[in-house]
Write a protein that holds these residues in place. Sequence first.
Motif, PDB file in Angstrom:
ATOM      1  N   LEU A   1      -0.017  -3.982   0.041  1.00 15.94           N
ATOM      2  CA  LEU A   1       1.161  -3.852  -0.864  1.00 15.94           C
ATOM      3  C   LEU A   1       2.104  -3.039  -0.272  1.00 15.94           C
ATOM      4  CD1 LEU A   1      -1.046  -3.324  -4.305  1.00 15.94           C
ATOM      5  CD2 LEU A   1       0.882  -5.279  -3.904  1.00 15.94           C
ATOM      6  N   GLN A   2       3.508  -3.577  -0.374  1.00 11.11           N
ATOM      7  CA  GLN A   2       4.534  -2.898   0.331  1.00 11.11           C
ATOM      8  C   GLN A   2       5.970  -3.443  -0.458  1.00 11.11           C
ATOM      9  OE1 GLN A   2       4.444  -4.965   4.470  1.00 11.11           O
ATOM     10  NE2 GLN A   2       6.506  -4.641   4.099  1.00 11.11           N
ATOM     11  N   PRO A   3       6.837  -2.666  -0.235  1.00 13.61           N
ATOM     12  CA  PRO A   3       8.388  -3.273  -0.515  1.00 13.61           C
ATOM     13  C   PRO A   3       8.782  -4.308   0.344  1.00 13.61           C
ATOM     14  CG  PRO A   3       8.440  -0.738  -0.267  1.00 13.61           C
ATOM     15  CD  PRO A   3       6.996  -1.216   0.451  1.00 13.61           C
TER      16      PRO A   3
ATOM     17  N   ASN B   1       2.748  -5.724 -10.990  1.00 13.94           N
ATOM     18  CA  ASN B   1       1.775  -4.858 -11.188  1.00 13.94           C
ATOM     19  C   ASN B   1       0.858  -5.125 -12.254  1.00 13.94           C
ATOM     20  OD1 ASN B   1       3.163  -3.636 -13.554  1.00 13.94           O
ATOM     21  ND2 ASN B   1       3.883  -1.961 -12.324  1.00 13.94           N
TER      22      ASN B   1
ATOM     23  N   ALA C   1       4.514   1.487  -3.480  1.00 16.47           N
ATOM     24  CA  ALA C   1       5.687   0.449  -3.042  1.00 16.47           C
ATOM     25  C   ALA C   1       7.022   1.189  -3.912  1.00 16.47           C
ATOM     26  CB  ALA C   1       5.365  -0.731  -3.435  1.00 16.47           C
TER      27      ALA C   1
ATOM     28  N   MET D   1       0.877  -0.103  -5.836  1.00 19.01           N
ATOM     29  CA  MET D   1       1.967  -0.414  -6.546  1.00 19.01           C
ATOM     30  C   MET D   1       2.790   0.873  -6.728  1.00 19.01           C
ATOM     31  SD  MET D   1       2.847  -3.402  -7.407  1.00 19.01           S
ATOM     32  CE  MET D   1       2.321  -5.242  -7.595  1.00 19.01           C
TER      33      MET D   1
ATOM     34  N   TYR E   1      14.051  -1.029   3.686  1.00 20.31           N
ATOM     35  CA  TYR E   1      13.196  -1.975   2.505  1.00 20.31           C
ATOM     36  C   TYR E   1      14.316  -2.410   1.641  1.00 20.31           C
ATOM     37  CZ  TYR E   1       9.121   0.276   4.343  1.00 20.31           C
ATOM     38  OH  TYR E   1       8.080   0.560   5.243  1.00 20.31           O
TER      39      TYR E   1
ATOM     40  N   SER F   1      12.591   1.926  -4.764  1.00 19.25           N
ATOM     41  CA  SER F   1      12.813   1.408  -5.871  1.00 19.25           C
ATOM     42  C   SER F   1      14.340   2.076  -6.569  1.00 19.25           C
ATOM     43  CB  SER F   1      11.949   1.916  -7.175  1.00 19.25           C
ATOM     44  OG  SER F   1      11.709   3.245  -6.865  1.00 19.25           O
TER      45      SER F   1
ATOM     46  N   ALA G   1       5.773  -5.806  -5.883  1.00 16.14           N
ATOM     47  CA  ALA G   1       5.524  -5.559  -4.657  1.00 16.14           C
ATOM     48  C   ALA G   1       5.320  -6.558  -3.659  1.00 16.14           C
ATOM     49  CB  ALA G   1       4.430  -4.290  -4.066  1.00 16.14           C
TER      50      ALA G   1
ATOM     51  N   ASN H   1       7.139  -2.529 -12.102  1.00 16.91           N
ATOM     52  CA  ASN H   1       7.483  -2.804 -10.816  1.00 16.91           C
ATOM     53  C   ASN H   1       6.780  -4.082  -9.926  1.00 16.91           C
ATOM     54  OD1 ASN H   1       5.129  -1.285  -9.920  1.00 16.91           O
ATOM     55  ND2 ASN H   1       6.014  -1.129  -7.799  1.00 16.91           N
TER      56      ASN H   1
END
Length: 441
Positions: A301-303, A287, A380, A377, A312, A385, A148, A146
């Motif tokens: 770290l965040q969406p 990541n 997030a 990560m 988000y 996701s 972020a 992923n």
Amino acid sequence: MFSISKKGAGAVVAFAVVLGGIALAPAQAAPKVLTIWADETRGPNLIQLFGALEDQDEGDFVDGYVIDVKPQANFDALKAALDNATSASGPDIVLGPNDWVATGAKNGKLAALTLPATIKKDFTANQLGDLSYKGKLYGVPLDVNNVAMVRNEGVPSSAVATFGAMVNYFQANKEAQGLTAGLCILGGGTSWGGLGVWSALGLQPYRMSNGKVDTKLSKATATVAASGDPVSGSFVNNLKALVLEPSGNRWVSNGFWAPWDGAPGTTMANCEADFKAGKVPFAILGNWQKGMLSTAIEGTLQPVPGVTAGTYGNAFGSVSGALLTSFANGKGNLAAAKSLLNYFGSRAGQRDYQKIENRPHANAKAAKFGSVFQKGMARAAGQASIPQIGSILNGTGGNAWWDLPGDFWWNVTGDPGVDLTTKTKSLSAILKANVVAGSKF
């Protein structure tokens, strides 16, 4: 599992004195070899984990075997190599994303396996489902795959409550701070890494409902899109309000959003340099890119925030896996390959590997030992996701998702002859067709 003595010690020749002369001790058979293919980043990390071939002793990780890791030039080269692999040239195990599973299962290059219950229980049903096809598992989850978003040093947390708040921060500080963009992509590209941005604005390849793709697509109308429509009814207005500005009779980028590909003047090829220089307040990274961040930035770290506070944009958050190939059985290495896959899936194996790889652990028990970056990560990914579903993303008639967002942005911001609403309707129709076709698999 690990031997203390290495090949240097084994190079000493043992002699046995016998009546009438001197005889050499019987030579030992060469160890068998398990071959792993990986890309240019995972490959070297695996070599660090297992050791170079010449430094291993037989049985360090699998009884009777040594591990030969063959890194490919890059991710695309790895995919091409697997596509062209034969029983003679192919690996026993390949490290790849979940959306290779369906294709590999159908063309016979991947083989199914069963994980021991003691290992299986440390993974979620969704993670195992990511590496499954028609109810059969084809690999062991390694890590969450992923991206972020992070905010740069000095950017207050209040500037990330909504997408609009980020745009406002950029516009208010552009001149004083010499900002070259508001949000750029450090890793993952426009279509994969940038999905969180597109989704926050109202566009994504498919929508999920109760863990499954929502296929209740609306017809193209001027009303708010119905459930399942890849393009929301607010998408065009969000573009106009947040990332575009009028220029005569057309729309151009307002400078905030800088994807990898687009019309001249709208891209951000120097994202990394400008972000590190403080010229970009927000960035999206993968990541696998921990080395790009300071400790202070890791904690942000965040969406990607949505248009409304508390929402988000969805990003791809599937697992990557160590996948079993059908070639292992043909080489007589099936049992050994499965043994190594069990190690990859174990708590100890995941901790060993992710200390080097630095991606979020897929194994829930091992994840407790993760770093701030790995945990951030993973958090997030848990917040926003969607799974990476290759049968839909690869599209129909050449209309793969991977090309569509970049082409859309190029046409809208770079070609005065392209109408935004018309182009959006065309994109919507393509994505709907992809969902319908891909959902049948």
